[in-house]
Motif scaffolding. Structure first.
Motif, PDB file in Angstrom:
ATOM      1  N   PHE A 380       0.845  -1.316   0.103  1.00  0.00           N
ATOM      2  CA  PHE A 380      -0.034  -0.087  -0.176  1.00  0.00           C
ATOM      3  C   PHE A 380       0.997   1.321  -0.195  1.00  0.00           C
ATOM      4  N   THR A 381       0.357   2.382  -0.491  1.00  0.00           N
ATOM      5  CA  THR A 381       1.186   3.550  -0.282  1.00  0.00           C
ATOM      6  C   THR A 381      -0.074   4.865  -0.268  1.00  0.00           C
ATOM      7  N   VAL A 382       0.390   5.888   0.349  1.00  0.00           N
ATOM      8  CA  VAL A 382      -0.233   6.961   0.668  1.00  0.00           C
ATOM      9  C   VAL A 382       0.700   8.284   0.341  1.00  0.00           C
ATOM     10  N   GLY A 383       0.098   9.052  -0.157  1.00  0.00           N
ATOM     11  CA  GLY A 383       0.839  10.174  -0.760  1.00  0.00           C
ATOM     12  C   GLY A 383      -0.241  11.400  -0.499  1.00  0.00           C
ATOM     13  N   TYR A 384       0.245  12.503   0.210  1.00  0.00           N
ATOM     14  CA  TYR A 384      -0.180  13.852   0.347  1.00  0.00           C
ATOM     15  C   TYR A 384       0.548  15.062  -0.296  1.00  0.00           C
ATOM     16  N   HIS A 385      -0.094  15.764  -0.857  1.00  0.00           N
ATOM     17  CA  HIS A 385       0.569  17.040  -1.466  1.00  0.00           C
ATOM     18  C   HIS A 385      -0.234  18.181  -1.315  1.00  0.00           C
ATOM     19  N   GLN A 386       0.471  19.211  -0.678  1.00  0.00           N
ATOM     20  CA  GLN A 386      -0.194  20.655  -0.075  1.00  0.00           C
ATOM     21  C   GLN A 386       0.758  21.771  -0.886  1.00  0.00           C
ATOM     22  N   LYS A 387       0.064  22.530  -1.425  1.00  0.00           N
ATOM     23  CA  LYS A 387       0.709  23.739  -1.901  1.00  0.00           C
ATOM     24  C   LYS A 387       0.329  24.904  -0.879  1.00  0.00           C
ATOM     25  N   ILE A 388       1.673  25.719  -0.499  1.00  0.00           N
ATOM     26  CA  ILE A 388       1.313  26.616   0.154  1.00  0.00           C
ATOM     27  C   ILE A 388       2.088  27.710  -0.395  1.00  0.00           C
ATOM     28  N   GLY A 389       0.975  28.648  -0.531  1.00  0.00           N
ATOM     29  CA  GLY A 389       1.318  29.885  -1.409  1.00  0.00           C
ATOM     30  C   GLY A 389       1.623  29.652  -2.827  1.00  0.00           C
ATOM     31  N   LYS A 390       2.223  30.423  -3.765  1.00  0.00           N
ATOM     32  CA  LYS A 390       2.715  30.034  -4.947  1.00  0.00           C
ATOM     33  C   LYS A 390       3.978  29.427  -5.023  1.00  0.00           C
ATOM     34  N   ARG A 391       4.784  29.413  -4.163  1.00  0.00           N
ATOM     35  CA  ARG A 391       6.375  29.066  -4.274  1.00  0.00           C
ATOM     36  C   ARG A 391       6.593  27.652  -3.609  1.00  0.00           C
ATOM     37  N   HIS A 392       5.688  27.100  -2.767  1.00  0.00           N
ATOM     38  CA  HIS A 392       6.073  26.100  -1.779  1.00  0.00           C
ATOM     39  C   HIS A 392       5.270  24.898  -2.004  1.00  0.00           C
ATOM     40  N   ASP A 393       5.815  23.780  -1.765  1.00  0.00           N
ATOM     41  CA  ASP A 393       5.200  22.428  -1.916  1.00  0.00           C
ATOM     42  C   ASP A 393       5.565  21.498  -0.867  1.00  0.00           C
ATOM     43  N   LEU A 394       4.408  20.782  -0.283  1.00  0.00           N
ATOM     44  CA  LEU A 394       4.744  20.111   0.706  1.00  0.00           C
ATOM     45  C   LEU A 394       4.197  18.687   0.379  1.00  0.00           C
ATOM     46  N   TYR A 395       5.166  17.713   0.487  1.00  0.00           N
ATOM     47  CA  TYR A 395       4.992  16.222   0.375  1.00  0.00           C
ATOM     48  C   TYR A 395       4.984  15.329   1.757  1.00  0.00           C
ATOM     49  N   ALA A 396       3.958  14.458   1.665  1.00  0.00           N
ATOM     50  CA  ALA A 396       4.214  13.471   2.709  1.00  0.00           C
ATOM     51  C   ALA A 396       3.839  12.212   2.215  1.00  0.00           C
ATOM     52  N   ASP A 397       4.783  10.824   2.150  1.00  0.00           N
ATOM     53  CA  ASP A 397       4.534   9.632   1.556  1.00  0.00           C
ATOM     54  C   ASP A 397       4.576   8.554   2.530  1.00  0.00           C
ATOM     55  N   VAL A 398       3.721   7.644   2.545  1.00  0.00           N
ATOM     56  CA  VAL A 398       4.106   6.193   3.420  1.00  0.00           C
ATOM     57  C   VAL A 398       3.848   5.383   2.238  1.00  0.00           C
ATOM     58  N   ILE A 399       4.754   4.102   2.548  1.00  0.00           N
ATOM     59  CA  ILE A 399       4.860   3.082   1.654  1.00  0.00           C
ATOM     60  C   ILE A 399       5.047   1.657   2.791  1.00  0.00           C
ATOM     61  N   GLY A 400       4.129   0.600   2.526  1.00  0.00           N
ATOM     62  CA  GLY A 400       4.015  -0.809   2.969  1.00  0.00           C
ATOM     63  C   GLY A 400       4.295  -1.841   2.009  1.00  0.00           C
ATOM     64  N   ILE A 401       5.220  -2.895   2.352  1.00  0.00           N
ATOM     65  CA  ILE A 401       5.279  -3.924   1.583  1.00  0.00           C
ATOM     66  C   ILE A 401       5.391  -5.301   2.305  1.00  0.00           C
ATOM     67  N   ASN A 402       4.658  -6.232   2.203  1.00  0.00           N
ATOM     68  CA  ASN A 402       4.630  -7.444   2.747  1.00  0.00           C
ATOM     69  C   ASN A 402       4.386  -8.716   1.942  1.00  0.00           C
ATOM     70  N   ASN A 403       5.464  -9.660   2.329  1.00  0.00           N
ATOM     71  CA  ASN A 403       5.280 -11.092   1.801  1.00  0.00           C
ATOM     72  C   ASN A 403       5.236 -12.222   2.983  1.00  0.00           C
ATOM     73  N   SER A 404       4.012 -13.018   2.950  1.00  0.00           N
ATOM     74  CA  SER A 404       4.024 -14.076   4.249  1.00  0.00           C
ATOM     75  C   SER A 404       3.662 -15.341   3.591  1.00  0.00           C
ATOM     76  N   LEU A 405       4.438 -16.333   4.172  1.00  0.00           N
ATOM     77  CA  LEU A 405       4.536 -17.676   3.877  1.00  0.00           C
ATOM     78  C   LEU A 405       4.535 -18.500   5.120  1.00  0.00           C
ATOM     79  N   ASP A 406       3.434 -19.375   5.182  1.00  0.00           N
ATOM     80  CA  ASP A 406       3.164 -20.347   6.215  1.00  0.00           C
ATOM     81  C   ASP A 406       3.176 -21.897   5.602  1.00  0.00           C
ATOM     82  N   PHE A 407       3.751 -22.711   6.014  1.00  0.00           N
ATOM     83  CA  PHE A 407       3.683 -24.133   5.603  1.00  0.00           C
ATOM     84  C   PHE A 407       3.786 -25.150   6.694  1.00  0.00           C
ATOM     85  N   THR A 408       2.782 -26.206   6.642  1.00  0.00           N
ATOM     86  CA  THR A 408       2.879 -27.052   7.336  1.00  0.00           C
ATOM     87  C   THR A 408       3.366 -28.560   7.056  1.00  0.00           C
ATOM     88  N   GLN A 409       4.306 -29.054   7.704  1.00  0.00           N
ATOM     89  CA  GLN A 409       4.788 -30.438   7.476  1.00  0.00           C
ATOM     90  C   GLN A 409       4.344 -31.280   8.554  1.00  0.00           C
TER      91      GLN A 409
END
Length: 840
Positions: A380-409
């Motif tokens: 998953f990813t979440v990104g936020y972009h905020q313009k402040i005035g005419k000259r400034h940009d604020l960015y905030a980002d989050v990323i998550g990655i997962n692999n999961s394996l379960d096996f029974t012998q």
């Protein structure tokens, strides 16, 4: 190699495509062909057309132009009512209209091109066709954004519609200089780097989604010796020697399904930059390539979204515009492999889990997938972009990655049923906050604060020995990046910056029988000062960039500089010369301590340099190349030299006499990369060849130099792609010489000092596997559902020929008969996949 003959047929057949047959054809046959090609129906009197035999019109003409062509040669008239066309013999001669059709250099029609005549304007249709009302004309003016405007004489040759070709407009050197490099959406920039834009992505064989890490392997000099995105080799380097960044966050995990699928959602990435040499000084921590993925846009944009599914999982994307100054993006993807078992998943499982604990390491036999193994992944990813005035940009980002394996012998003993559960989890969580300011026309600044956490956690419970082994590899990476850009003069820009990074790596091992525990924690803090100058004059004939990166690592007490440069000069129309060089370093690398670590699936663990048994890795690289681009042709040739010092035997995936040897050394690569590409009438054909000579030198290891485990001496890749309106097709493949391996010197085991059977090996990497050949196919079709919504369906087939390619070989002692056993790892067998996507 014979399977690549189709590529040469398409490639060298470009000049003959669309030529008129040398024999005249019955008009009825021509009309029947037009019905099939343009999905129309003709109504005519057999007696009026039976006497006409003419040369067929060129296939790439629009239908309206073909009707004018036929009209001029038969004096018949045509009346069109939607998809029905009535053919009649007019009472008076029909005067052909002044008409034309506009195409690009590949012969593709240009929609909405502006045609200006006598002070009036009109636009071409979807097929590039236009007609002018009766009048007296001089010249007509034709223009479209991105193309060079042109003036043409207002007359039709032989009374037929005139074909007008618009040429792509030359751009400044800081912009893209080679569009459609291999495929639409892949370009080569003036600074020698490559960019991939998933939103504009065309099609590549075997891909139905813009998987960036799979797509980058189509570029010359980039491949994967085991066909995974978690083992990408750039000019002979190992995967961990590549720097992967997402919105300023360093990624230590790049794949799902332990490497067969990119961990980056294809719906999100707006721009991917790939640098093989001449890396800007702002990129550190890699001795091979740099891959910078950015999902940040300068503008807020409008609301949009998509949902899609293939035979592995489903994903969703949404972009929300809060107001004119703020917006955010969200993506989510999850496999349904723990619920549904399609052929794609079955084949992926056989590929990834073969010769591991999951498939019974001792017996090398597959276990029951449905009852014994459960695997899934998500991101998953979440990104936020905020313009402040005419000259400034604020960015905030989050990323998550997962692999999961379960096996029974499980096993049945004389008294009861014994079961053991093992699992493997791989996680990534990262975030960043950036502030971008454009102070004025000459000054701009960027501030980025980032952090990421990576963990691989394995538990292996053995039934035979009642032994439980637990392993962890944890990474915490954080830092600050500051940069400032100053336009000193129109053609010269100065860049400067400071970077601070702290990385901590922890490795833990625990065994219950015999009881054993190990925990190692390492931390490195580094500082870097960057200075760089970029020269790009208005004439675009010359581009140059030179910079230096000064590094200081606190714990090692190391202070050193890394110069980088890149020069490009267009010395003649269509010709360009490039020279690049760089010095780079990295302190974090991957090693394999035991082949069975982490169930044998994700057996590499990250460690930090200590300037003792694990040196700081340093690299030098030089390359010189030439590019020719004209009339739909593209030729590129790059020659390179690369040397990396400070590598260890533990980081080179040895499965022979060097597997338990810890030695330091270097590798040297000399190679050439060649690409030829031709675009015509909706077709795009390309063929690339890469040659590399890659050799190791390790202290105390004989012989003094021998082939690298990642050497692919000869690599050929190619494809034929066709794009017309809503349909995209691609057929292609790759052929390369097998990677090196070490055979036994004797056919039976010998014994060591403790009387245990061991294998006596020949010289390391003295033999090569058989040649690898794979042919892939993919198809995409887009259906417009409404003005803002469309549906895309796709089909892909990997390894069309179902060739049994061996991608790895090693030897072991068979516990049953005590002999030497050869173990082969095979590439994917024929694997289908299908996709449906709705965008709105």
């Amino acid at each position: 190699m014979r399977h690549f003959s189709i590529l040469f047929v398409f490639f060298f057949g470009a000049r003959s495509y669309g030529q008129i047959e040398q024999n005249s054809v019955e008009l009825k046959v021509i009309l029947q062909n037009l019905e099939k090609q343009h999905h129309v129906r003709f109504s005519y009197n057999e007696g009026e057309i039976s006497a006409h035999h003419i040369f067929p019109p060129p296939e790439n003409m629009p239908l309206s132009a073909k009707l004018v062509y036929i009209q001029n040669r038969t004096l018949l008239g045509f009346m069109r009512i939607k998809k029905y066309i009535v053919v009649y013999r007019p009472q008076k001669p029909v005067i052909a209209p002044l008409c034309g059709y506009v195409t690009d250099e590949m012969g593709m029609p240009i929609n909405n091109a502006i045609v200006q005549y006598n002070g009036k304007k009109l636009a071409t249709g979807a097929d590039g066709y236009f007609e002018l009302p009766p009048d007296n004309y001089k010249d007509i003016y034709v223009a479209h954004d991105g193309y060079i405007q042109t003036f043409v004489a207002a007359q039709n040759p032989d009374g037929d519609c005139q074909k007008i070709t618009l040429v792509l407009e030359p751009v400044q050197m800081e912009e893209l200089v080679t569009e459609r490099f291999i495929a639409t959406g892949i370009s080569k920039k003036a600074d020698g780097s490559y960019t991939i834009q998933p939103k504009k992505f065309g099609i590549l064989p075997g891909l139905i989604e813009p998987d960036v890490l799979q797509a980058m392997q189509q570029l010359p000099g980039i491949t994967s010796v085991d066909e995974t995105v978690s083992n990408i080799n750039v000019r002979g380097g190992t995967h961990d020697q590549n720097l992967f960044m997402w919105n300023g966050i360093r990624l230590f995990q790049t794949g799902h399904f332990f490497g067969l699928i990119s961990a980056l959602n294809p719906n999100l990435a707006h721009n991917i930059r790939i640098v093989k040499n001449g890396t800007p000084a702002f990129y550190g921590e890699s001795v091979s390539s740099a891959i910078d993925i950015s999902s940040r846009l300068n503008d807020i944009g409008e609301n949009s979204g998509s949902v899609s599914s293939n035979m592995i999982g489903a994903d969703a994307y949404a972009k929300f515009k809060i107001n004119e100054k703020a917006g955010f993006e969200v993506t989510a993807r999850r496999s349904f492999t723990d619920v549904l078992d399609f052929p794609t998943y079955t084949n992926y499982s056989k590929r990834i889990f073969q010769n591991t604990v999951v498939t019974a390491l001792e017996g090398n036999g597959d276990v029951n997938y449905k009852s014994d193994k459960e695997f899934y992944f998500y991101d998953f990813t979440v990104g936020y972009h905020q313009k402040i005035g005419k000259r400034h940009d604020l960015y905030a980002d989050v990323i998550g990655i997962n692999n999961s394996l379960d096996f029974t012998q499980g096993t049945i003993t004389s008294s009861n049923v014994v079961t053991q559960n093992s699992n493997l989890d791989q996680h990534t969580l990262g975030g960043s906050i950036s502030w971008r300011t454009v102070w004025n026309d000459r000054h701009s600044s960027d501030v980025n604060v980032y952090g990421s956490y990576y963990k691989v956690d394995g538990r292996n419970a053995s039934i035979e020995y009642e032994q439980v082994t637990e392993q962890e590899n944890n990474i915490l990476d954080a830092g600050v990046k500051l940069s400032h850009h100053y336009n000193f003069m129109p053609e010269l820009t100065l860049h400067g910056g400071y970077q601070f990074n702290e990385i901590g790596i922890e490795n833990t091992d625990r065994v219950n029988q015999p009881q054993y525990s190990r925990e190692v924690k390492e931390v490195l803090r580094s500082h870097a000062l960057i200075a760089e100058a970029e020269y790009k004059p208005e004439n675009s004939l010359l581009y140059g960039r030179a910079g230096i990166r000064g590094n200081y690592i606190e714990q090692l007490g190391r202070l050193y500089a890394e110069p980088r440069f890149q020069v490009g000069y267009a010395f003649a129309p269509g010709w360009k010369l490039e020279v690049m060089g760089e010095q780079k370093s990295q302190s974090a690398s991957q090693v394999v301590e035991l082949q069975g670590d982490f169930l044998g699936i994700e057996k590499r663990r990250w460690i930090l340099a200590n300037d003792n048994d694990i040196p700081l890795q340093r690299s030098n690289q030089l390359s010189a190349g030439i590019t020719f681009k004209q009339h739909g042709w593209l030729f590129t040739l790059d020659n390179f030299y690369k040397r990396v010092r400070g590598i260890t035997t533990l980081g080179q995936a040895f499965q022979d006499q060097l597997e338990q040897v810890q030695a330091t050394g270097n590798y040297t690569v000399i190679g050439s990369e060649f690409l030829v590409q031709k675009q015509f009438y909706g077709f795009n054909t390309w063929l690339s060849y890469t040659f590399t000579n890659n050799n190791y030198r390790f202290k105390g290891v004989e012989p003094k130099h021998f082939p690298s485990s990642f050497e692919i001496s000869h690599l050929v890749k190619g494809a034929v792609s066709y794009e017309f309106n809503n349909l995209k097709l691609s057929l292609g493949g790759k052929w390369f010489t097998g990677r090196p391996y070490t055979p036994p010197l004797l056919s039976i085991p010998t014994t060591d000092n403790n009387g245990q059977p061991v294998i006596a090996y020949d010289y390391p990497n003295s033999e090569n596997l058989g040649n690898f050949l794979e042919v892939d196919f993919s198809a995409l079709y887009t259906l417009q559902l409404s003005e803002k919504a469309h549906m895309q369906v796709g089909l892909s087939l990997i390894n069309v020929l179902d060739r049994r390619n061996i991608i790895n070989r090693y030897y072991r002692i068979n516990n049953t008969n005590g002999g030497i056993e050869m173990v082969n790892t095979y590439a994917l067998q024929r694997t289908p996949n299908a996709m449906i996507k709705i965008s709105f």
